[in-house]
Design a protein around this motif. Sequence first.
Motif, mmCIF file in Angstrom:
data_model
loop_
_atom_site.group_PDB
_atom_site.id
_atom_site.type_symbol
_atom_site.label_atom_id
_atom_site.label_comp_id
_atom_site.label_asym_id
_atom_site.label_seq_id
_atom_site.Cartn_x
_atom_site.Cartn_y
_atom_site.Cartn_z
ATOM 1 N N MET A 67 -11.375 -3.168 -7.134
ATOM 2 C CA MET A 67 -11.090 -2.002 -6.322
ATOM 3 C C MET A 67 -10.158 -2.423 -5.198
ATOM 4 N N THR A 68 -9.173 -1.556 -4.956
ATOM 5 C CA THR A 68 -8.211 -1.813 -3.893
ATOM 6 C C THR A 68 -8.137 -0.601 -2.986
ATOM 7 N N VAL A 69 -8.336 -0.824 -1.701
ATOM 8 C CA VAL A 69 -8.163 0.200 -0.680
ATOM 9 C C VAL A 69 -7.217 -0.369 0.358
ATOM 10 N N ARG A 70 -6.086 0.324 0.554
ATOM 11 C CA ARG A 70 -5.109 -0.127 1.547
ATOM 12 C C ARG A 70 -4.785 1.005 2.508
ATOM 13 N N VAL A 71 -4.874 0.717 3.784
ATOM 14 C CA VAL A 71 -4.451 1.628 4.835
ATOM 15 C C VAL A 71 -3.281 0.926 5.500
ATOM 16 N N GLN A 72 -2.090 1.540 5.408
ATOM 17 C CA GLN A 72 -0.874 0.826 5.802
ATOM 18 C C GLN A 72 0.161 1.764 6.388
ATOM 19 N N SER A 73 1.046 1.192 7.178
ATOM 20 C CA SER A 73 2.158 1.979 7.717
ATOM 21 C C SER A 73 3.377 1.900 6.801
ATOM 22 N N ASP A 74 3.469 0.847 6.017
ATOM 23 C CA ASP A 74 4.640 0.646 5.158
ATOM 24 C C ASP A 74 4.698 1.645 4.017
ATOM 25 N N PRO A 75 5.910 2.070 3.645
ATOM 26 C CA PRO A 75 6.063 2.936 2.460
ATOM 27 C C PRO A 75 5.600 2.196 1.200
ATOM 28 N N PHE A 76 5.298 2.949 0.168
ATOM 29 C CA PHE A 76 4.934 2.347 -1.114
ATOM 30 C C PHE A 76 5.641 3.106 -2.230
ATOM 31 N N ASP A 77 5.813 2.434 -3.354
ATOM 32 C CA ASP A 77 6.421 3.020 -4.544
ATOM 33 C C ASP A 77 5.282 3.375 -5.498
ATOM 34 N N ALA A 78 4.984 4.666 -5.629
ATOM 35 C CA ALA A 78 3.847 5.103 -6.436
ATOM 36 C C ALA A 78 3.966 4.653 -7.893
ATOM 37 N N GLY A 79 5.156 4.710 -8.453
ATOM 38 C CA GLY A 79 5.344 4.282 -9.839
ATOM 39 C C GLY A 79 5.055 2.805 -10.018
#
Length: 146
Positions: free
Chosen positions: A1-13
């Motif tokens: 399981m991965t939970v990330r709370v971040q300010s950086d953009p992410f690439d959903a694909g």
Amino acid sequence: MTVRVQSDPFDAGAELNSFAQDRTDIGAVVSFTGVVRDTKGDLQEMLIEHYPGMTQSAITKIADEAVQRWALADVLVIHRYGPLKPGEPIMMVATVSAHRAASFEAADFLMDYLKSRAPFWKKEVTAEGAAWVDAKDTDEDALKRW
């Protein structure tokens, strides 16, 4: 399981490809990506605030509940904070399980929770000023299903 709370953009694909890559023990992958929406055509940015330790812990707890409740093989939750522009990804949920119903239901549960209970505070910034976003009755009603 991965939970990330971040300010950086992410690439959903890219996130989804990495999350489900080389999985042969599953029959379903479900994902949802939420984007900052400009409903009135005047949004300059959405400012999302949170308490780091509290937010991570709360989302991890609800993701654990989803894993147990729907026998998920894995969960990915990403939620951004800070200033976001209209059209930018704000959050992503992905679930994998043996069967599609479990993945769909768990993803829907997680999205409802993130929308109404995760400890984030949103402020819309327009040329006229800034205002906090109020909770919506429809979001509360959606959460009652679970």
